[in-house]
Design an enzyme around this catalytic site. Structure first.
Site, PDB file in Angstrom:
ATOM      1  N   ARG A  20      -3.517   3.269  16.206  1.00 24.04           N
ATOM      2  CA  ARG A  20      -5.276   2.694  15.508  1.00 24.04           C
ATOM      3  C   ARG A  20      -6.407   3.278  16.124  1.00 24.04           C
ATOM      4  NH1 ARG A  20      -1.908   5.541  11.647  1.00 24.04           N
ATOM      5  NH2 ARG A  20      -1.228   3.744   9.721  1.00 24.04           N
ATOM      6  N   GLY A  77       3.093   0.747   3.444  1.00 24.08           N
ATOM      7  CA  GLY A  77       2.981  -0.864   4.310  1.00 24.08           C
ATOM      8  C   GLY A  77       2.806  -1.652   5.159  1.00 24.08           C
ATOM      9  N   TRP A  78       1.496  -1.050   6.155  1.00 28.00           N
ATOM     10  CA  TRP A  78       1.654  -1.290   7.551  1.00 28.00           C
ATOM     11  C   TRP A  78      -0.192  -1.057   7.901  1.00 28.00           C
ATOM     12  CZ3 TRP A  78       4.845   3.369   9.802  1.00 28.00           C
ATOM     13  CH2 TRP A  78       5.112   4.132   9.594  1.00 28.00           C
ATOM     14  N   ASP A  79      -0.526  -1.081   7.428  1.00 20.82           N
ATOM     15  CA  ASP A  79      -2.277  -1.365   8.151  1.00 20.82           C
ATOM     16  C   ASP A  79      -2.635  -2.121   6.352  1.00 20.82           C
ATOM     17  OD1 ASP A  79      -1.989   0.516   9.824  1.00 20.82           O
ATOM     18  OD2 ASP A  79      -1.749   2.645   8.304  1.00 20.82           O
ATOM     19  N   ARG A  80      -3.144  -1.534   5.854  1.00 19.43           N
ATOM     20  CA  ARG A  80      -3.751  -2.911   4.160  1.00 19.43           C
ATOM     21  C   ARG A  80      -2.748  -3.693   3.734  1.00 19.43           C
ATOM     22  NH1 ARG A  80      -5.229   2.427   0.432  1.00 19.43           N
ATOM     23  NH2 ARG A  80      -3.169   2.934   1.739  1.00 19.43           N
ATOM     24  N   CYS A 119       0.823  -1.097   0.008  1.00 17.14           N
ATOM     25  CA  CYS A 119      -0.070  -0.165   0.246  1.00 17.14           C
ATOM     26  C   CYS A 119       0.909   1.074  -0.166  1.00 17.14           C
ATOM     27  CB  CYS A 119      -1.381   0.258   0.975  1.00 17.14           C
ATOM     28  SG  CYS A 119      -0.248  -0.409   2.894  1.00 17.14           S
TER      29      CYS A 119
END
Length: 596
Positions: free
Chosen positions: A381, A332-335, A329
């Site tokens: 989050r 590179g650390w959520d989706r 994404c």
């Protein structure tokens, strides 16, 4: 492999058939506590917190070693990337414990380390292409998107502003080596050099397919392109790769998921927002076998969109092609960990990877490695109510059916020819399946499906369900036609299994761990998203049993450590937070979803 699968199924069996809470992996509670307390940073692995992280990393290496021979890319103190594991695992091939003594490495670790060091500046936050799953000899990799001019020259200032002034905003500045600085001083060939190294690393890993989850072509802040992507590289450096643009909502959208009582059905992303400019683009040869009308992707809700994207990724890696896959994404650390985790769990449920790991063990591995050690900011989050992490594991109930199985092709080929029609055995084996947003008749909600000629790609059959007799168990289904001849309305007089009744509010779901410990039937009216489902009487497939156990173990551990939290204001007087409030306040950014 079949023996390992049978052993894993046998070990998972007792928990699935009993009413006892699912067993937890030793240390899973400690992992979730640490994860919800602070963001992982490789440079901070010292002191008390460091000893916890060391135990987590050591456990991950042990779990990887059960089924694979691997080499390690050293990232001590975050020398390569501040938010990657200190010991990055490079899986080489499958091997049992008894075969470990004969292990001979097939990779030149020094060459791989050199490629990593040279290529990291090509991608946002230095998050280079990293292999994380090995399937059929193919590497499934993750990374951030390509860095743009704004990222290369203004990384530290950009991070500070949009991280809310947190200390980790400066972490990436330590990733810049003297070689990097010398390289960046030459403007003429900057992109050719850094992206050239990135391409060399991709080819070294035999990656051919690149799946981009961004909803933007380039990430823009204050009118500056701070990141780029392969699909808009002007020099067409990535033309030899198969590029897929599969836009998926960012973590901010999952605030909507939380606000709707954790119900993803009917939650549709607003594709008309100004910053959304990346259309879905998939080569035809990759979609022909999936029976999905991709032109309707903007009308899919969150469940159907996630299901269809996962089907696409599974079909790519399960093809006869020997090439690997990259998923990314923006950062590179959520989706990215969402889909990496779903891929790992889905393939494990089929008995195709990590064949010796039990449900509690694979859960620990994917939470620790795919999420925590690769820098997912769970603390941030949770404070914003963007619960993409919870969504990932709660979503497992939507992929239990065989249509998500990587084994289905082989199974279909092995089935003997038979006469048309149902046998008595067929009817007896009918069970509840396909609990997705458009395929489910077993979900406790009313579904309106407005489809064009192919929009119901996964709803091409009449569902049949055998229900036990009795007034309490009879479901009254009604099929009627709306104004559109292709719209179908299915009604059931109950609430969604995800949704809390409005008269109870969300307070019960957000209660403390003590009030969440007594789990009741997850399928009853008014159940909390954190309540652990009780096993059903109907026989379950091995895949369904395994995924149910993982989800149950996650819900039990999550409820006793993290719980469902109310969104709270950011604890720091963050410049980024103030800017975000200002942007929304003056109407420069619209809402992110439409609720059906």
């Amino acid at each position: 492999m079949a023996g390992a699968r049978a052993a894993a199924a046998a070990s998972a069996g007792p928990s699935a058939s009993s009413g006892n809470p699912p067993p937890q992996e030793p240390g899973l509670g400690e992992l979730l506590e640490e994860f919800s307390r602070t963001q992982y940073r490789a440079k901070d692995c010292s002191g008390t917190g460091g000893s916890k992280v060391e135990r987590i990393e050591k456990r991950c290496l042990e779990l990887f070693g059960r089924d694979y021979c691997y080499s390690v890319i050293q990232n001590v103190n975050g020398d390569i990337c501040g938010h990657y594991p200190q010991h990055i695992v490079f899986l080489e091939y499958e091997s049992s414990e008894k075969e470990k003594d004969t292990f001979q490495s097939t990779v030149q670790v020094s060459k791989l380390q050199d490629l990593v060091n040279r290529s990291k500046t090509a991608r946002c936050r230095g998050r280079f292409v990293c292999p994380v799953i090995l399937f059929k000899g193919k590497h499934i990799c993750r990374s951030a998107t390509l860095a743009g001019w704004g990222e290369l020259y203004g990384r530290t200032g950009y991070n500070y502003i949009f991280s809310g002034g947190a200390d980790d905003a400066w972490a990436d500045s330590e990733d810049i080596t003297e070689e990097d600085c010398a390289l960046r001083s030459s403007d003429t060939h900057l992109f050719d050099k850094v992206r050239g190294y990135d391409i060399k690393l991709l080819r070294y890993l035999s990656v051919k397919y690149i799946c981009d989850l961004m909803v933007e072509n380039k990430k823009v802040k204050f009118g500056m392109n701070v990141t780029s992507s392969e699909k808009v590289d002007k020099a067409q450096r990535y033309a030899d790769f198969t590029l897929l643009s599969i836009p998926y909502p960012g973590c901010e959208f999952f605030k909507e998921y939380k606000d709707r009582d954790y119900m993803a059905e009917g939650l549709i992303f607003n594709w008309k927002q100004d910053y959304v400019d990346a259309p879905l683009s998939i080569p035809d040869f990759l979609t022909s076998s999936l029976n999905i009308d991709w032109s309707q992707y903007q009308s899919w809700d969150l469940v159907q969109q996630t299901q269809n994207y996962l089907k696409l990724l599974l079909s790519i890696i399960n093809s006869d092609d020997d090439s690997g896959l990259l998923v990314h994404c923006i950062s590179g650390w959520d989706r990215t960990p969402l889909f990496i985790s779903l891929l790992r769990l889905s393939l494990w449920a089929d008995g195709l990877i990590h064949t010796s790991l039990k449900p509690a063990e694979i859960l620990y591995l994917t939470v620790a490695y795919d999420w925590f050690l690769f820098g997912h900011m769970l603390v941030d989050r949770l404070s914003k109510g963007e619960e993409i992490f919870f969504f990932c594991f709660n979503f497992l109930k939507h992929i239990i059916s065989e249509e998500f199985s990587a084994l289905k092709t082989q199974r279909r080929k092995s089935l003997p020819a038979r006469d048309a029609g149902f046998t008595l055995e067929d009817i007896c084996m009918l069970r509840r399946k396909d609990r997705g947003s458009t395929t489910s008749l077993g979900s406790d909600f009313s579904l309106v499906m407005e489809s064009s000629p192919g929009a119901a790609g996964s709803f091409t059959y009449e569902a049949v369900e055998l229900l036990p007799a009795g007034a309490q168990t009879q479901a009254s289904w009604r099929k009627s036609h709306s104004s559109s001849p292709q719209s179908v309305l299915w009604n059931r007089p109950q609430l969604s299994e995800d949704r809390l009744p409005s008269h109870q509010g969300l307070g019960e779901a957000k209660s403390s761990s003590s009030s969440s410990s007594n789990h009741s039937d997850f399928f009853r009216m008014g159940s909390s998203p954190l309540e652990v489902p009780k096993p059903r009487l109907a026989a379950l497939s091995e895949r369904e049993t395994r995924l149910q156990e993982v989800r149950s173990a996650f819900l039990a551990a999550y409820s006793s450590t993290v719980g469902l939290r109310a969104a709270a204001p950011s604890p720091s007087g963050a410049i980024g937070g103030l800017l975000e409030q200002f942007v929304r306040g003056v109407g420069l950014r619209s809402t992110s979803s439409n609720t059906l």
